[in-house]
Every structure is written in structure tokens, then in C-alpha cells.
Design a protein around this motif. Structure first.
Motif, PDB file in Angstrom:
ATOM      1  N   TYR A  33       0.573   0.053  -4.518  1.00  0.00           N
ATOM      2  CA  TYR A  33      -0.880  -0.043  -4.695  1.00  0.00           C
ATOM      3  C   TYR A  33      -1.544   1.106  -3.950  1.00  0.00           C
ATOM      4  O   TYR A  33      -1.477   1.183  -2.724  1.00  0.00           O
ATOM      5  N   ASN A  34      -2.182   1.994  -4.682  1.00  0.00           N
ATOM      6  CA  ASN A  34      -2.741   3.213  -4.085  1.00  0.00           C
ATOM      7  C   ASN A  34      -4.175   2.986  -3.616  1.00  0.00           C
ATOM      8  O   ASN A  34      -5.108   3.699  -3.995  1.00  0.00           O
ATOM      9  N   ASN A  35      -4.321   1.959  -2.768  1.00  0.00           N
ATOM     10  CA  ASN A  35      -5.627   1.632  -2.203  1.00  0.00           C
ATOM     11  C   ASN A  35      -5.390   0.741  -0.989  1.00  0.00           C
ATOM     12  O   ASN A  35      -4.259   0.615  -0.531  1.00  0.00           O
ATOM     13  N   THR A  36      -6.452   0.104  -0.503  1.00  0.00           N
ATOM     14  CA  THR A  36      -6.331  -0.753   0.674  1.00  0.00           C
ATOM     15  C   THR A  36      -6.336  -2.219   0.279  1.00  0.00           C
ATOM     16  O   THR A  36      -7.197  -2.657  -0.490  1.00  0.00           O
ATOM     17  N   LEU A  37      -5.393  -2.978   0.799  1.00  0.00           N
ATOM     18  CA  LEU A  37      -5.298  -4.401   0.495  1.00  0.00           C
ATOM     19  C   LEU A  37      -6.119  -5.247   1.453  1.00  0.00           C
ATOM     20  O   LEU A  37      -6.700  -6.259   1.059  1.00  0.00           O
TER      21      LEU A  37
ATOM     22  N   ASN B 219      -7.404  -4.207   7.867  1.00  0.00           N
ATOM     23  CA  ASN B 219      -6.104  -3.573   8.154  1.00  0.00           C
ATOM     24  C   ASN B 219      -5.129  -4.485   8.900  1.00  0.00           C
ATOM     25  O   ASN B 219      -4.271  -3.996   9.640  1.00  0.00           O
TER      26      ASN B 219
ATOM     27  N   MET C 226      -0.559  -4.826   5.104  1.00  0.00           N
ATOM     28  CA  MET C 226      -0.481  -3.744   4.122  1.00  0.00           C
ATOM     29  C   MET C 226       0.411  -4.112   2.939  1.00  0.00           C
ATOM     30  O   MET C 226       0.816  -3.253   2.161  1.00  0.00           O
TER      31      MET C 226
ATOM     32  N   GLU D   3       0.840  -1.200   0.000  1.00  0.00           N
ATOM     33  CA  GLU D   3       0.000   0.000   0.000  1.00  0.00           C
ATOM     34  C   GLU D   3       0.876   1.251   0.000  1.00  0.00           C
ATOM     35  O   GLU D   3       1.894   1.312   0.709  1.00  0.00           O
TER      36      GLU D   3
END
Length: 298
Positions: A278-282, A286, A289, A197
Motif C-alpha cells: 500500500y503506497n500510502n499511510t495506514l 503511525n 504500518m 505500507e
């Protein structure tokens, strides 16, 4: 039917060697050919226990397990318990798959063989070779399609692994998930890619690159062109095509860090690795990351 000891010995050495070699390949364990031959010979010699009534007690289950442990130690000399468990489990999985494939073809083709007293013996060498080739081919296909699931079970205790990414004297400590579905590699160098992330490695990147990612929340051509134009000797960016993370076809921006440290019991330092941003949430909860490529854990 007469059983020739030298034939039985050779058959067992060949089969044991194949199983150990496949175990080596699937676990990506470094070892020498000599160690594999010695371990295969040890297993083959143990098969002769059935010929000596006074040694029949050595054919008990607990002794077979002990011999299997000794074979793993001789072949691979694992330094850590979890490595031994992984090798031991893989060894038996490969044995069962390979043995099952050979026995299936043995019955299918009605091969003339002797089976009894713990012995499976094919006197005709060409037939044995054919069965081994077919068995290797069939079991390899089966293992290829099921290995991700098997590996997940074997490595269950290592699903979450803390890592440290180092770049230009800066560090980012991140919790990563071992993802058997992550098959991303840098298309030029064929180096495995760790997907991370952006927010987890933000501070590693130059300020002007951070501002670009902060401004645009989706990976698009504008971000790609802007970031690539900022590529310097300090951080050289590269493009990584992918077909996951919610997109059929897309591009990740990546860079090669100085090192990535796997903070396991036996801490490992990786230098030949690429980090994909990756410009989002994996993780929806949480818990992690980053997604680790399975090859770096072997």
C-alpha cells in the motif's frame, strides 16, 4: 413426566458436541473428533448431578465453571493462557447464542418438554432433531454477522502485533494491527493478504521497483504495468483486487515473502501468506504500518 437417562445422556452429548465443534470452527483450533466427543460426554455426565441429592453441592456456580474449564482442556488442550481465554469465552458465547436460539424456538413452537431442576429435556427425538437443526442454522447466522465484533473483544489484548517479513535474506520488522475488516485474499491461491505500507518494506524490494514506487505516490495502471514487468524469480509480483482503502475498486500489488513471523509470546512462522503493498499511510498516528488478515491469528 418420565425422563429416560439414556435419552438425556444422548441429547446432552449431541448438544455439547455441536457447541464444541462450532467453538473449534470459529477459533480455528486444531483438535480431534475423539477429544470433542470425550469433552461432550464429560459435560453430559455432569448433567446427571441433579439426580443425586447427595451431589447437589456440585451444581454450584464455581463447580460449573470448573467443569467448563475441564471441558475446554479435554477438548482443545490449549498451550497458552490467551488461547484458553479465547476458547473459554467463545465456548460460552456459542453456548448462550445456541441455547437462546433453541429456547426461542421451543417457546415459539410450543414444544412438549420438561424443564425443571436444571434439566431441559425433549422426549420426542424427531422434535429434538428439528430444534437442533433450526437452532444451529439461526445461531450460525447470528454468529456470522457478529463474530468480527466478538473476536475483537476476545482478542483485544492482541490488537497490535509486531511482525517480521523475510524475503531473500532481508528482514523488515513492522508493527501490525489485527484488522477484522481486512478480508483480502490472493484471488488465485486464496491465501490471506497482509496489507503493508510501502515505506515499511521498501528495503526488501529490488532497487528498480523501489524507484517506481518512489516516483509515483498513487497506485495506478502505470505503476502496476511497470512493476509487473520487473517481476523476476527473485520477487514475483501479483495483483490483488480490493474495495477499501479509500477506493471502490482498485488493485494492490503483492508478493509472496519467504516467511512472516508473528512475534507473539508463542512465536509463529507463516509461509503461506501474501504481502500487499500500500503506497500510502495506514495509520494517522503511525502506531502501525500493516493490517493483518484475521484468519492468520486463529
Amino acid at each position: 413426566m418420565y425422563i429416560y437417562a439414556e435419552y438425556l445422556l444422548i441429547e446432552n452429548i449431541v448438544i455439547n458436541y455441536i457447541i464444541l465443534y462450532v467453538t473449534k470452527r470459529f477459533t480455528r483450533t486444531d483438535t480431534s473428533r475423539l477429544r470433542l466427543i470425550l469433552a461432550a460426554t464429560l459435560g453430559a455426565l455432569y448433567a446427571f448431578v441433579v439426580f443425586f441429592p447427595s451431589l447437589r453441592f456440585l451444581a454450584k456456580f464455581i463447580v460449573k465453571v470448573a467443569v467448563s474449564i475441564l471441558i475446554i482442556i479435554v477438548a482443545f488442550s490449549p498451550s497458552k493462557l490467551y488461547k484458553f481465554i479465547k476458547l473459554f469465552a467463545t465456548f460460552y458465547i456459542v453456548t448462550f447464542v445456541f441455547g437462546g436460539a433453541v429456547f426461542a424456538f421451543f417457546y415459539f413452537f410450543n414444544v412438549d418438554a420438561f424443564m425443571g431442576g436444571g434439566i431441559f429435556y425433549i422426549r420426542d427425538l424427531p422434535t429434538l432433531v428439528k430444534l437442533l437443526i433450526i437452532g444451529i442454522f439461526a445461531s450460525s447466522i447470528l454468529l456470522k454477522f457478529t463474530w468480527g465484533y466478538i473476536q475483537n473483544i476476545i482478542s483485544k489484548e492482541r490488537v497490535f502485533i509486531p511482525i517480521t517479513i523475510n524475503l531473500n535474506n532481508k528482514k523488515a520488522k513492522i508493527m501490525a494491527l489485527m484488522d477484522t475488516g481486512n478480508s483480502l485474499k490472493d484471488p488465485i491461491s486464496d491465501i490471506p493478504v497482509i496489507v503493508v505500507e510501502f515505506c515499511a518494506i521498501k528495503d526488501l524490494l529490488p532497487d528498480n521497483v523501489q524507484r517506481i514506487f518512489d516516483q509515483y505516490k498513487e497506485n495506478n495502471l502505470e505503476i502496476i504495468s511497470n512493476v509487473m514487468s520487473k517481476s523476476t524469480e527473485e520477487v514475483k509480483f501479483r495483483l490483488i483486487p480490493f474495495k477499501s482503502l479509500g477506493l471502490e475498486n482498485g488493485m494492490l500489488l503483492g508478493f509472496k515473502p519467504d516467511t512472516v513471523v508473528l512475534n507473539e509470546e508463542d512465536e509463529r512462522v507463516l509461509s503461506n501468506i501474501v504481502v500487499g503493498i500500500y503506497n500510502n499511510t495506514l495509520s494517522p498516528d503511525n502506531k502501525y504500518m500493516a493490517l493483518l488478515h484475521p484468519e492468520i491469528l486463529k
